[in-house]
Design an enzyme around this catalytic site. Structure first.
Site, PDB file in Angstrom:
ATOM      1  N   GLN A   1       6.402  58.741  14.521  1.00  0.00           N
ATOM      2  CA  GLN A   1       6.839  59.314  13.246  1.00  0.00           C
ATOM      3  C   GLN A   1       5.668  59.384  12.274  1.00  0.00           C
ATOM      4  O   GLN A   1       4.818  58.508  12.233  1.00  0.00           O
ATOM      5  CB  GLN A   1       8.008  58.524  12.663  1.00  0.00           C
ATOM      6  CG  GLN A   1       7.683  57.118  12.223  1.00  0.00           C
ATOM      7  CD  GLN A   1       8.928  56.351  11.788  1.00  0.00           C
ATOM      8  OE1 GLN A   1      10.062  56.730  12.068  1.00  0.00           O
ATOM      9  NE2 GLN A   1       8.712  55.250  11.100  1.00  0.00           N
TER      10      GLN A   1
ATOM     11  N   GLU B   1      11.546  50.305   3.414  1.00  0.00           N
ATOM     12  CA  GLU B   1      12.745  50.376   2.581  1.00  0.00           C
ATOM     13  C   GLU B   1      12.595  49.384   1.434  1.00  0.00           C
ATOM     14  O   GLU B   1      12.424  48.191   1.670  1.00  0.00           O
ATOM     15  CB  GLU B   1      13.994  50.044   3.405  1.00  0.00           C
ATOM     16  CG  GLU B   1      14.240  50.990   4.569  1.00  0.00           C
ATOM     17  CD  GLU B   1      13.589  50.554   5.876  1.00  0.00           C
ATOM     18  OE1 GLU B   1      13.230  49.373   6.022  1.00  0.00           O
ATOM     19  OE2 GLU B   1      13.425  51.412   6.758  1.00  0.00           O
TER      20      GLU B   1
END
Length: 188
Positions: A180, A137
């Site tokens: 993921q 992020e």
């Protein structure tokens, strides 16, 4: 808990494929040009951001809701340089795939090169036995557009070895972000 050294990190990569691909030393130059460094450091590993980005936008006038995330909050880009708008946010992912040992917790910190430009990198801890690409992020805290360079260093991972092996790992509880691939959006 102890922070683990370059020697331990190298051995974990060789014996358990903890980081793939793995740069055994700091890489600071590529194709005769200076880059933001990545690779093994004294007590950590500087990971690269891939060229896959999701940039927050308000073109669809949606709202950010972590329980009901709307993918239309973002625009997808595959670029060598990601431009984050002023006071905005983007998601990326590491080039590296991580496999965390059961007795290790990994903490991520930002690179000073980006922090000194007002770009903050945030990642939640990588828990014991978690594996996958790490979603990164990026917050642009400045009133100006900011650049993120793909395939260059973006953050540093610090490996903390526990005094005991945990009773319940991320894999044991079947965590929702297990294995993921790519940039992964919020899941509930």
């Amino acid at each position: 808990m102890s922070i683990m050294s370059d020697k331990w990190i190298r051995e974990a990569v060789i014996n358990h494929k903890m980081i793939e691909p793995f740069a055994e030393k700091q890489v600071r130059v590529k194709d005769s040009e200076k880059i933001i460094s990545y690779g093994l450091s004294s007590y950590g590993y500087d990971a690269r951001v891939s060229n896959e980005f999701k940039i927050f936008t308000n073109i669809n006038s949606t709202m950010v809701d972590p329980k009901n995330f709307d993918k239309y909050n973002l625009v997808d880009r595959e670029v060598d340089v990601c431009i984050i708008p002023p006071n905005s946010f983007a998601l990326g992912r590491t080039v590296e795939y991580f496999k965390i040992p059961r007795d290790v917790l990994v903490i991520c910190v930002g690179k000073s090169t980006y922090a000194r430009c007002g770009i903050i990198v945030n990642v939640t801890p990588l828990e014991p036995e978690w594996e996958g690409h790490v979603t990164l992020e990026f917050s642009n805290t400045t009133p100006l557009p900011a650049k993120i360079y793909a395939n260059e260093g973006a953050c540093q991972f610090l490996f903390l070895k526990g005094d005991q092996i945990c009773d319940l790992s991320y894999a044991d509880r079947q965590g929702k972000y297990m294995k993921q691939l790519g940039v992964t959006l919020p899941l509930t």
